[in-house]
Design an enzyme around this catalytic site. Structure first.
Site, PDB file in Angstrom:
ATOM      1  N   SER A 132      -5.588  -9.017 -12.343  1.00  0.00           N
ATOM      2  CA  SER A 132      -5.215  -8.200 -13.506  1.00  0.00           C
ATOM      3  C   SER A 132      -5.883  -8.772 -14.749  1.00  0.00           C
ATOM      4  O   SER A 132      -6.173  -9.976 -14.802  1.00  0.00           O
ATOM      5  CB  SER A 132      -3.689  -8.222 -13.698  1.00  0.00           C
ATOM      6  N   ALA A 175       0.796  -1.232   0.000  1.00  0.00           N
ATOM      7  CA  ALA A 175       0.000   0.000   0.000  1.00  0.00           C
ATOM      8  C   ALA A 175       0.827   1.280   0.000  1.00  0.00           C
ATOM      9  O   ALA A 175       0.283   2.362   0.209  1.00  0.00           O
ATOM     10  CB  ALA A 175      -0.940   0.002   1.199  1.00  0.00           C
ATOM     11  N   SER A 176       2.107   1.171  -0.239  1.00  0.00           N
ATOM     12  CA  SER A 176       2.955   2.361  -0.141  1.00  0.00           C
ATOM     13  C   SER A 176       2.964   3.203  -1.410  1.00  0.00           C
ATOM     14  O   SER A 176       3.397   4.360  -1.395  1.00  0.00           O
ATOM     15  CB  SER A 176       4.395   1.965   0.207  1.00  0.00           C
ATOM     16  N   ILE A 190      -3.396   0.899 -15.906  1.00  0.00           N
ATOM     17  CA  ILE A 190      -3.632   1.957 -14.936  1.00  0.00           C
ATOM     18  C   ILE A 190      -2.368   2.805 -14.827  1.00  0.00           C
ATOM     19  O   ILE A 190      -1.260   2.275 -14.815  1.00  0.00           O
ATOM     20  CB  ILE A 190      -3.989   1.379 -13.548  1.00  0.00           C
ATOM     21  N   TYR A 197       3.651 -13.324 -14.494  1.00  0.00           N
ATOM     22  CA  TYR A 197       2.673 -12.384 -13.953  1.00  0.00           C
ATOM     23  C   TYR A 197       1.245 -12.832 -14.268  1.00  0.00           C
ATOM     24  O   TYR A 197       0.378 -12.842 -13.393  1.00  0.00           O
ATOM     25  CB  TYR A 197       2.935 -10.991 -14.533  1.00  0.00           C
ATOM     26  N   LYS A 254      -1.684 -13.914 -11.574  1.00  0.00           N
ATOM     27  CA  LYS A 254      -2.953 -13.192 -11.481  1.00  0.00           C
ATOM     28  C   LYS A 254      -4.140 -14.093 -11.842  1.00  0.00           C
ATOM     29  O   LYS A 254      -5.234 -13.932 -11.286  1.00  0.00           O
ATOM     30  CB  LYS A 254      -2.914 -11.961 -12.393  1.00  0.00           C
ATOM     31  N   VAL A 311       5.171 -10.147   2.256  1.00  0.00           N
ATOM     32  CA  VAL A 311       4.031 -11.065   2.303  1.00  0.00           C
ATOM     33  C   VAL A 311       4.346 -12.441   1.725  1.00  0.00           C
ATOM     34  O   VAL A 311       3.610 -13.404   1.964  1.00  0.00           O
ATOM     35  CB  VAL A 311       2.796 -10.475   1.578  1.00  0.00           C
TER      36      VAL A 311
END
Length: 251
Positions: A146, A17-18, A192, A159, A163, A68
């Site tokens: 994603s 969340a940074s 995004i 990736y 996802k 994590v």
């Protein structure tokens, strides 16, 4: 704009969340009244900046450093959180990395690293918080997948696999925990505007825009809005679903 009291009294943990999408999710949840626990791995200063920004508009947040992908580290983090806050109402698994390359050139380590962070990381947090959700007979689990996990993407076998795996994990968790009032859903962003997409060559971005029905790249807030909705009472009868926030890219 969502009601500032929509998530009042809720405690939310947002991984990764940074910056980027995770930062926007943390800010949006806080603006709706939730206490937000800002998880980070290597970006302590950036995470603390997110906390300060939340505090600047009267919200409450705290930064928690944890990789994590490390199960024991996740266990320690969640135990610390539960010891202090007694509960987690909302879990947003956003932490993720990329190690793009064509599959013929992709190293085993790059494949493993992406799967371990993006997919196993979500398992680690869900596993360590599942008893908390079951005890409270409530909870919202939101995994950030994603469009790459839906339609695939050249040069992103690792990736895309991670996802796509998140979608399968989401649906399985929804079936396992649903009878206790716990909802699990996925949000699948398209292109995004973040630090990650800023590294994409201009010609590739233009080509991507051509495949987007709305003909423009999305903003982190677009994804955050979907997360807030799924975390709220308005999505209490929605589970096991994938919401694409992609301007029609994966349609």
């Amino acid at each position: 704009m969502f009601d500032s009291k929509l998530l009042e009294g809720k405690v939310a943990l947002v991984t990764g969340a940074s910056r980027g999408i995770g930062r926007s999710i943390a800010l949006s949840l806080a603006k709706c009244g939730s206490t937000v626990l800002v998880n980070y791995n290597g970006s302590k200063e950036a995470a603390e900046d997110v906390v300060k920004e939340i505090e600047s508009f009267g919200g409450f947040a705290e930064a928690y450093g944890c990789n994590v992908s490390d199960y024991e580290a996740c266990k320690a983090m969640t135990e610390n959180i539960l010891g202090k806050y007694n509960k987690v109402d909302i879990l947003v698994n956003n932490a993720g990395i990329t190690r793009d390359n064509l599959i013929m050139r992709m190293s085993e380590k790059d494949y493993d690293d992406v799967l371990t962070t993006n997919l196993k990381g979500a398992f680690n947090t869900i596993s360590n918080l599942s008893r908390n959700f079951l005890k409270n007979k409530a909870g919202k689990i939101i995994n950030i997948s994603s469009v790459s996990g839906i339609i695939g993407n050249a040069g992103q076998a690792n990736y895309s696999a991670s996802k796509a795996g998140l979608i399968g994990l989401t649906k399985s968790v929804a079936r396992e925990l649903g009878s206790r009032g716990i909802c699990a859903n996925a949000v699948a962003p398209g292109f995004i505007e973040t630090q990650m997409t800023q590294k994409v060559p201009e010609d590739m971005l233009k080509k991507a825009e051509e495949n987007i029905v709305l003909k423009h790249i999305g903003q982190p807030e677009d994804v955050a809005n979907a997360v807030v909705f799924l975390a709220s009472k308005y999505a209490d009868y929605i589970t096991g679903q994938v919401i694409c926030v992609d301007g029609g890219m994966a349609m």
